[in-house]
Each structure stands twice: as structure tokens, then as C-alpha cells.
Design a protein around this motif. Structure first.
Motif, short mmCIF file in Angstrom:
data_model
loop_
_atom_site.label_atom_id
_atom_site.label_comp_id
_atom_site.label_asym_id
_atom_site.label_seq_id
_atom_site.Cartn_x
_atom_site.Cartn_y
_atom_site.Cartn_z
N UNK A 40 -22.95 15.71 -22.28
CA UNK A 40 -23.12 16.51 -21.08
C UNK A 40 -21.92 16.29 -20.18
N UNK A 41 -21.65 17.26 -19.35
CA UNK A 41 -20.58 17.11 -18.37
C UNK A 41 -21.24 16.80 -17.03
N UNK A 42 -20.82 15.68 -16.41
CA UNK A 42 -21.44 15.25 -15.16
C UNK A 42 -20.38 14.86 -14.15
N UNK A 43 -20.80 14.89 -12.90
CA UNK A 43 -19.95 14.43 -11.81
C UNK A 43 -20.18 12.92 -11.66
N UNK A 44 -19.14 12.12 -11.85
CA UNK A 44 -19.24 10.67 -11.81
C UNK A 44 -18.33 10.14 -10.71
N UNK A 45 -18.82 9.14 -9.98
CA UNK A 45 -18.03 8.53 -8.93
C UNK A 45 -18.26 7.03 -8.89
N UNK A 46 -17.56 6.36 -8.01
CA UNK A 46 -17.71 4.92 -7.81
C UNK A 46 -18.17 4.69 -6.38
N UNK A 47 -19.28 3.98 -6.21
CA UNK A 47 -19.78 3.63 -4.88
C UNK A 47 -19.30 2.22 -4.56
N UNK A 57 -21.09 2.48 -10.59
CA UNK A 57 -20.92 3.89 -10.90
C UNK A 57 -22.13 4.70 -10.46
N UNK A 58 -21.89 5.92 -10.02
CA UNK A 58 -22.96 6.84 -9.66
C UNK A 58 -22.71 8.18 -10.34
N UNK A 59 -23.79 8.87 -10.66
CA UNK A 59 -23.73 10.20 -11.26
C UNK A 59 -24.42 11.16 -10.30
N UNK A 60 -23.80 12.30 -10.02
CA UNK A 60 -24.43 13.32 -9.18
C UNK A 60 -25.20 14.26 -10.11
N UNK A 61 -26.51 14.35 -9.89
CA UNK A 61 -27.38 15.18 -10.72
C UNK A 61 -27.30 16.64 -10.33
N UNK A 62 -27.82 17.50 -11.18
CA UNK A 62 -27.81 18.94 -10.92
C UNK A 62 -28.58 19.30 -9.65
#
Length: 88
Positions: A40-47, A57-62
Motif C-alpha cells: 500500500x502507499x501511505x503517508x509516513x512521518x516521524x514524530x 514513526x507515524x502513518x496518516x490513515x485514509x
């Protein structure tokens, strides 16, 4: 972004080991069955904690919510989430 997803996936596989190949794992005294993995393609960031500097790491859900990515062995209690917060 792909590097972060790859590292997160490797972390999960490493902590689960052989059981992941069997699509099951045990934690917190429970046995879990894992669904089939799908790319899947997801938006990933670092908190980053502004006081301590600790990162995760954090993932932004749909649905707009964010989910923390953490190794299973690093979690103190069993996580519980609403169905609409699941990655689908």
C-alpha cells in the motif's frame, strides 16, 4: 518514504520472526492470526517529542487519523483499535 516503510516492515518481521511466516504470532498471552500482507502507499512521518527528543514513526490513515508504528516487543499492553481506524 519507501525507505521508512521498508524499515518499518523489516522491524515488524524481525520482531515476529518465524511466526510471521506462519501468519500467526503470540503476544500479551494471546495468539493472533495475521491477514495477508498487501503493498500500500501511505503517508509516513516521524514524530519527535519536543521535550525529550525521542522519535517514532507515524502513518496518516485514509480517514485523516494518525497511527504510531512501534515494534510489538516494545508495547506494554495489547493495542485495541476501532474498525474504521484499521489500515484497509
Amino acid at each position: 518514504m519507501m525507505k521508512t516503510l521498508t524499515l518499518a516492515g523489516a522491524l515488524i518481521v524481525t520482531t515476529s520472526g518465524y511466526a510471521l511466516a506462519q501468519q500467526t504470532f503470540s503476544a500479551w498471552g494471546h495468539d493472533f492470526t495475521v491477514s495477508q500482507f498487501a503493498p500500500q502507499q501511505m503517508m509516513v512521518g516521524v514524530a519527535t517529542d519536543s521535550k525529550t527528543g525521542r522519535k517514532f514513526n507515524v502513518v496518516k490513515l485514509k480517514n485523516g487519523k494518525m497511527m504510531a508504528i512501534s515494534p510489538i516487543t516494545g508495547m506494554q499492553g495489547m493495542p485495541e483499535m476501532a474498525q474504521d481506524d484499521m489500515v484497509q
